[in-house]
Scaffold this motif. Structure first.
Motif, PDB file in Angstrom:
ATOM      1  N   LYS A 123       0.820  -1.220   0.000  1.00 13.44           N
ATOM      2  CA  LYS A 123       0.000   0.000   0.000  1.00 13.44           C
ATOM      3  C   LYS A 123       0.852   1.268   0.000  1.00 13.44           C
ATOM      4  CE  LYS A 123      -0.383   0.108   5.062  1.00 13.44           C
ATOM      5  NZ  LYS A 123       0.542   1.239   5.182  1.00 13.44           N
ATOM      6  N   ASP A 124       2.126   1.161   0.429  1.00 11.96           N
ATOM      7  CA  ASP A 124       3.015   2.322   0.443  1.00 11.96           C
ATOM      8  C   ASP A 124       3.759   2.482  -0.880  1.00 11.96           C
ATOM      9  OD1 ASP A 124       2.402   2.853   3.174  1.00 11.96           O
ATOM     10  OD2 ASP A 124       3.817   1.273   3.774  1.00 11.96           O
ATOM     11  N   VAL A 125       3.835   1.402  -1.659  1.00 15.29           N
ATOM     12  CA  VAL A 125       4.487   1.461  -2.969  1.00 15.29           C
ATOM     13  C   VAL A 125       3.467   1.804  -4.052  1.00 15.29           C
ATOM     14  CG1 VAL A 125       5.833   0.175  -4.681  1.00 15.29           C
ATOM     15  CG2 VAL A 125       6.241  -0.194  -2.235  1.00 15.29           C
ATOM     16  N   TYR A 126       2.325   1.149  -4.022  1.00 11.50           N
ATOM     17  CA  TYR A 126       1.249   1.396  -4.973  1.00 11.50           C
ATOM     18  C   TYR A 126       0.006   1.860  -4.214  1.00 11.50           C
ATOM     19  CZ  TYR A 126       4.238  -1.492  -7.951  1.00 11.50           C
ATOM     20  OH  TYR A 126       5.299  -2.010  -8.647  1.00 11.50           O
ATOM     21  N   GLU A 127      -0.846   2.554  -4.914  1.00 13.03           N
ATOM     22  CA  GLU A 127      -2.069   3.055  -4.280  1.00 13.03           C
ATOM     23  C   GLU A 127      -3.090   1.930  -4.144  1.00 13.03           C
ATOM     24  OE1 GLU A 127      -5.562   6.432  -4.938  1.00 13.03           O
ATOM     25  OE2 GLU A 127      -3.864   6.290  -6.323  1.00 13.03           O
ATOM     26  N   VAL A 128      -3.626   1.778  -2.954  1.00  5.51           N
ATOM     27  CA  VAL A 128      -4.704   0.816  -2.698  1.00  5.51           C
ATOM     28  C   VAL A 128      -5.861   1.589  -2.064  1.00  5.51           C
ATOM     29  CG1 VAL A 128      -5.412  -1.289  -1.520  1.00  5.51           C
ATOM     30  CG2 VAL A 128      -3.068  -1.082  -2.359  1.00  5.51           C
ATOM     31  N   ALA A 129      -6.900   1.801  -2.841  1.00  4.30           N
ATOM     32  CA  ALA A 129      -8.051   2.567  -2.362  1.00  4.30           C
ATOM     33  C   ALA A 129      -9.148   1.599  -1.926  1.00  4.30           C
ATOM     34  CB  ALA A 129      -8.561   3.497  -3.452  1.00  4.30           C
ATOM     35  N   VAL A 130      -9.272   1.382  -0.608  1.00  6.26           N
ATOM     36  CA  VAL A 130     -10.294   0.478  -0.067  1.00  6.26           C
ATOM     37  C   VAL A 130     -11.585   1.256   0.126  1.00  6.26           C
ATOM     38  CG1 VAL A 130     -10.923  -1.039   1.845  1.00  6.26           C
ATOM     39  CG2 VAL A 130      -8.549  -0.944   1.060  1.00  6.26           C
ATOM     40  N   ASP A 131     -12.639   0.795  -0.533  1.00 10.75           N
ATOM     41  CA  ASP A 131     -13.936   1.479  -0.458  1.00 10.75           C
ATOM     42  C   ASP A 131     -14.742   1.009   0.750  1.00 10.75           C
ATOM     43  OD1 ASP A 131     -16.125   3.077  -1.328  1.00 10.75           O
ATOM     44  OD2 ASP A 131     -17.066   1.294  -2.195  1.00 10.75           O
ATOM     45  N   ARG A 132     -14.768  -0.315   0.962  1.00 10.83           N
ATOM     46  CA  ARG A 132     -15.518  -0.870   2.090  1.00 10.83           C
ATOM     47  C   ARG A 132     -14.626  -1.867   2.811  1.00 10.83           C
ATOM     48  NH1 ARG A 132     -18.572  -1.288  -2.339  1.00 10.83           N
ATOM     49  NH2 ARG A 132     -18.531  -3.564  -2.425  1.00 10.83           N
ATOM     50  N   GLY A 133     -14.789  -1.952   4.109  1.00 11.27           N
ATOM     51  CA  GLY A 133     -13.958  -2.857   4.883  1.00 11.27           C
ATOM     52  C   GLY A 133     -12.611  -2.223   5.200  1.00 11.27           C
ATOM     53  N   ARG A 134     -11.540  -3.015   5.154  1.00  9.78           N
ATOM     54  CA  ARG A 134     -10.218  -2.514   5.543  1.00  9.78           C
ATOM     55  C   ARG A 134      -9.121  -3.236   4.775  1.00  9.78           C
ATOM     56  NH1 ARG A 134      -7.811  -6.436   8.595  1.00  9.78           N
ATOM     57  NH2 ARG A 134      -9.180  -8.015   9.540  1.00  9.78           N
ATOM     58  N   TYR A 135      -7.896  -2.720   4.973  1.00 19.40           N
ATOM     59  CA  TYR A 135      -6.697  -3.331   4.403  1.00 19.40           C
ATOM     60  C   TYR A 135      -6.176  -4.390   5.379  1.00 19.40           C
ATOM     61  CZ  TYR A 135      -2.102  -3.487   2.074  1.00 19.40           C
ATOM     62  OH  TYR A 135      -0.967  -3.893   1.423  1.00 19.40           O
ATOM     63  N   PHE A 136      -5.188  -5.160   4.957  1.00 18.17           N
ATOM     64  CA  PHE A 136      -4.596  -6.188   5.813  1.00 18.17           C
ATOM     65  C   PHE A 136      -3.874  -5.556   7.007  1.00 18.17           C
ATOM     66  CE2 PHE A 136      -4.346  -7.739   1.396  1.00 18.17           C
ATOM     67  CZ  PHE A 136      -5.104  -8.895   1.492  1.00 18.17           C
ATOM     68  N   THR A 137      -3.830  -6.286   8.103  1.00 18.66           N
ATOM     69  CA  THR A 137      -2.974  -5.887   9.223  1.00 18.66           C
ATOM     70  C   THR A 137      -1.599  -6.538   9.033  1.00 18.66           C
ATOM     71  OG1 THR A 137      -3.593  -7.780  10.606  1.00 18.66           O
ATOM     72  CG2 THR A 137      -4.971  -5.786  10.762  1.00 18.66           C
ATOM     73  N   GLN A 138      -0.601  -6.037   9.754  1.00 19.49           N
ATOM     74  CA  GLN A 138       0.742  -6.601   9.677  1.00 19.49           C
ATOM     75  C   GLN A 138       0.737  -8.066  10.119  1.00 19.49           C
ATOM     76  OE1 GLN A 138       3.716  -4.532   8.914  1.00 19.49           O
ATOM     77  NE2 GLN A 138       4.516  -6.572   8.518  1.00 19.49           N
ATOM     78  N   GLN A 139      -0.066  -8.380  11.140  1.00 18.54           N
ATOM     79  CA  GLN A 139      -0.130  -9.746  11.661  1.00 18.54           C
ATOM     80  C   GLN A 139      -0.728 -10.704  10.630  1.00 18.54           C
ATOM     81  OE1 GLN A 139      -1.240  -7.049  13.326  1.00 18.54           O
ATOM     82  NE2 GLN A 139       0.457  -6.904  14.813  1.00 18.54           N
ATOM     83  N   GLU A 140      -1.757 -10.251   9.891  1.00 14.14           N
ATOM     84  CA  GLU A 140      -2.381 -11.093   8.861  1.00 14.14           C
ATOM     85  C   GLU A 140      -1.396 -11.394   7.734  1.00 14.14           C
ATOM     86  OE1 GLU A 140      -7.068  -9.697   9.304  1.00 14.14           O
ATOM     87  OE2 GLU A 140      -5.668  -8.568   8.033  1.00 14.14           O
ATOM     88  N   ILE A 141      -0.601 -10.374   7.370  1.00  9.45           N
ATOM     89  CA  ILE A 141       0.383 -10.567   6.303  1.00  9.45           C
ATOM     90  C   ILE A 141       1.486 -11.517   6.750  1.00  9.45           C
ATOM     91  CG2 ILE A 141       2.194  -9.415   4.980  1.00  9.45           C
ATOM     92  CD1 ILE A 141      -0.493  -8.823   3.819  1.00  9.45           C
ATOM     93  N   GLU A 142       2.043 -11.260   7.928  1.00  8.17           N
ATOM     94  CA  GLU A 142       3.167 -12.077   8.415  1.00  8.17           C
ATOM     95  C   GLU A 142       2.742 -13.517   8.696  1.00  8.17           C
ATOM     96  OE1 GLU A 142       6.301 -11.288   8.518  1.00  8.17           O
ATOM     97  OE2 GLU A 142       5.868  -9.300   7.736  1.00  8.17           O
TER      98      GLU A 142
END
Length: 419
Positions: A142-161
């Motif tokens: 999300k910091d390299v490319y734009e991720v525009a979330v309309d509903r809900g949320r983005y991943f957490t660090q814990q979910e990714i790891e």
């Protein structure tokens, strides 16, 4: 020149220009037609080129800005028959260890991510969506490319790891699998895994050049992606490593140099070993397209220039006729003390205003043409309006200088006799 005299010149020039337009309407219209067509063509071409460039660059937004990617093949090689594709193809794939090494050690980077891509079928109950783009990403995506979330949320660090079975899906995927319902909190199946939807992205729509959008995309944690696909050294999926630089070219050059040294170190390359990767900046694609737009702009000047040349001679002809018709008036003005510069500027301003009328007509035609529905978002910018006004004023200045100088040099006595 005092302000009062200047304003008087402007007023008289506008009055005489309007008089010329109304008295000899057909002659003036035909003479101004060249200027109108020329300004219309130049303004129209630049408007289309600017709109096309904007639409193309908007379509390439998914590549990111100030981003350097690690690839096998270099950008911009062109259709070279001696292109050593076989050598590039045999280069090793990127891997997660290299991504971690860059993420931990790069000092000139704002963010680093690794992305795995594949195409698969996504299922929800009895519904399925084939050919869906499945992307495995890291938290910093999300910091390299734009991720525009309309509903809900983005991943957490814990979910990714932890490589959790969660997903952020595109708007079209949500509409196809959850028609009339809310996708947030619902489960979908990805290659047999039950995955919980935690977010839906904003709709992007179809791009102008058909580049992929996030509407048909499903994002999952990268570590979950590696459970679904083989990430091989040469064969298998080649993940993309992308690094976001800071907002200046000097910083990006420094970043590329630092990345080259880091990747060579991570791959154990000795100083004499040939580099087995390519560092690419997506801006290279836009720059290559920029050359095409420059050529189109030159073509617009050439095409419009011929029409303006004809129009310039037409304006000059009008001005010679205007000087001849007002010879006695010039003589009277001079006998009453009018200076040569007063006569000169009077006719010169008249020529400029005549060309401005023609130029404004051309700009107005272009503005009306922008309302015609075509598969391109066209808008007449203030820059192109100013360009049209400046060019038409310049043509008026050039076309009127000789007739104006002739009027200014007239002898008052001979002028009144001639009249």
């Amino acid at each position: 020149m005092r302000l009062g005299i200047f304003l008087k010149l402007i007023g008289e020039s506008v009055r005489f220009a309007i008089q010329v337009l109304t008295t000899n309407l057909l002659r003036t219209t035909l003479s101004l037609l060249g200027v109108t067509i020329g300004i219309m063509l130049i303004t129209l071409v630049f408007t289309l080129v600017d709109s096309l460039e904007k639409n193309v660059k908007d379509s390439l937004d998914f590549l990111g800005s100030n981003v350097v990617t690690v690839d096998k093949f270099p950008f911009g090689t062109g259709p070279d028959p001696n292109y050593p594709w076989w050598k590039y193809f045999r280069r090793p794939n990127n891997n997660y260890g290299e991504y971690e090494f860059l993420n931990a050690n790069l000092k000139s980077a704002a963010a680093v991510t690794i992305v795995g891509r594949s195409s698969t079928t996504i299922k929800k109950g009895s519904s399925s969506l084939s050919g869906t783009d499945l992307w495995g990403i890291t938290y910093q995506y999300k910091d390299v490319y734009e991720v525009a979330v309309d509903r809900g949320r983005y991943f957490t660090q814990q979910e990714i790891e932890g490589g959790r079975t969660v997903a952020v899906i595109g708007d079209e995927v949500a509409k196809q699998l959850f028609p009339g319902g809310d996708a947030i909190g619902q489960d979908i199946k990805v290659k047999g895994f039950k995955v919980r939807v935690i977010g839906v992205m904003e709709r992007e729509g179809e791009s102008f050049i058909g580049t992929p959008s996030s509407d048909d995309r499903v994002f999952i944690p990268y570590k979950m992606f590696t459970k679904l696909y083989y990430i091989g050294r040469v064969f298998g999926i080649n993940p993309s490593v992308a690094v976001k630089g800071f907002e200046d070219d000097i910083g990006l050059v420094e970043l590329q140099n630092e990345m080259e040294g880091m990747i060579r170190k991570a791959r154990g390359l000795r100083p004499k070993d040939e580099t087995n990767f390519a560092l690419n900046r997506p801006e290279a694609i836009a720059d290559a397209l920029g050359g095409i737009f420059d050529v189109l702009g030159i073509a617009g000047w050439v095409i419009g220039g011929f029409a303006i040349l004809v129009g310039g001679f037409g304006i000059m002809n009008i001005m010679f006729v205007s000087v001849q018709e007002r010879t006695k008036l010039i003589g009277i003005q001079k006998s009453l003390g009018a200076k040569n510069y007063f006569i000169l500027f009077q006719f010169l301003f008249e020529s400029i205003f005549l060309c401005l009328f023609g130029g404004i007509a051309g700009i107005l035609i272009v503005y009306l043409l922008t309302f015609i529905p075509i598969p391109l978002d066209v808008a007449l910018s203030s820059k192109n309006v100013i360009l049209g006004v400046v060019v038409s004023s310049t043509i008026g200045l050039v076309s009127g200088i000789i007739p104006s100088a002739k009027a200014a040099r007239l002898d008052p006595v001979e002028a009144m006799r001639a009249g």
